[in-house]
Design an enzyme around this catalytic site. Structure first.
Site, short mmCIF file in Angstrom:
data_model
loop_
_atom_site.label_atom_id
_atom_site.label_comp_id
_atom_site.label_asym_id
_atom_site.label_seq_id
_atom_site.Cartn_x
_atom_site.Cartn_y
_atom_site.Cartn_z
N CYS A 1 -16.71 -12.67 53.79
CA CYS A 1 -17.55 -11.54 54.17
C CYS A 1 -16.84 -10.27 53.69
O CYS A 1 -15.68 -10.06 54.00
CB CYS A 1 -17.72 -11.57 55.69
N GLU B 1 -24.70 -9.27 53.06
CA GLU B 1 -24.56 -10.07 51.84
C GLU B 1 -25.63 -9.61 50.84
O GLU B 1 -26.65 -9.04 51.24
CB GLU B 1 -24.74 -11.56 52.11
#
Length: 235
Positions: free
Chosen positions: A2, A105
């Site tokens: 992430c 994302e």
């Protein structure tokens, strides 16, 4: 993954949610956390109580010669965290919770552009990423640093990216922070109920610039278009 997330709750709110003592001196909302940024985390104090601290995202092992590599150390994989020279000592003894509202994302669109998505609880509850921390000393000063653990993406999240943060539900917080004789059990993926509670929200491309910050970054925007809808049907 992430590589960007949001954490917007105040120190007071986080202290209450995680039943921790605040040592941050106060934190402000950050809708666009980037590598090496200072953000809140929860760890155990030597006395055994939970402590809300500020740490920089990007773990620096004590033996690291400089802080230059911190941006490459923001994530630790669950598959290797227990054996990696850089991460294993922290996984064994220095685990933490990383409060978040959600993470970002990007998905490649058919037109070549990239559409950002924000993964966040539908009910607005707090997320806790599994993290590990370390103290790095330089010029007589100690810096608290941390990494977020990632695991294989599950369910619809796998259509956004093949990795995701290791999410810990509140019933797992105490075990993650405390001593354990079964470290492998700590790395279990989130259950179906927690995954079902996540929204995959299309958001503005403005989040791609780390200089941008503010609640508009996590607001839902219109879909990228008919072609993108057909390619990513879950959205």
């Amino acid at each position: 993954m992430c590589g960007r997330y949001a954490t917007t709750r105040s120190a007071g709110d986080l202290s209450a949610l995680f039943e921790s003592v605040d040592s941050t001196g106060g934190v402000g909302p950050d809708f666009n956390v980037a590598p090496t940024d200072p953000v809140p985390l929860v760890r155990l104090a030597p006395e055994g109580h939970r402590l809300l601290s500020l740490g920089r995202w990007g773990l620096l092992p004590p033996w690291s010669r400089s802080a230059a590599g911190a941006a490459r150390m923001i994530n630790a994989r669950v598959e290797t965290v227990a054996t990696s020279r850089a991460y294993a000592p922290s996984f064994a003894r220095r685990r933490c919770l990383v409060p978040a509202d959600g993470w970002y994302e990007w998905v490649r669109r058919p037109d070549g552009g990239r559409q950002p998505y924000f993964m966040t609880p539908r009910d607005g509850s707090v997320l806790a990423f599994a993290g590990i921390w370390s103290l790095w000393e330089s010029a007589g000063q100690a810096r608290l640093t941390f990494s977020v653990l990632t695991t294989a993406a599950l369910g619809e999240l796998a259509e956004v990216h093949d990795r995701m943060p290791l999410l810990l539900s509140p019933d797992r917080w105490a075990a993650w922070l405390g001593p354990t004789d079964e470290p492998a059990a700590l790395l279990a993926p989130p259950d179906d109920a927690q995954l079902a509670g996540l929204e995959i929200r299309p958001v503005s491309p403005a989040v791609g610039d780390v200089r941008n910050d503010g609640p508009e970054l996590i607001r839902r925007v219109g879909r990228a278009g008919a072609e993108a809808d057909s390619e990513l049907t879950l959205f």
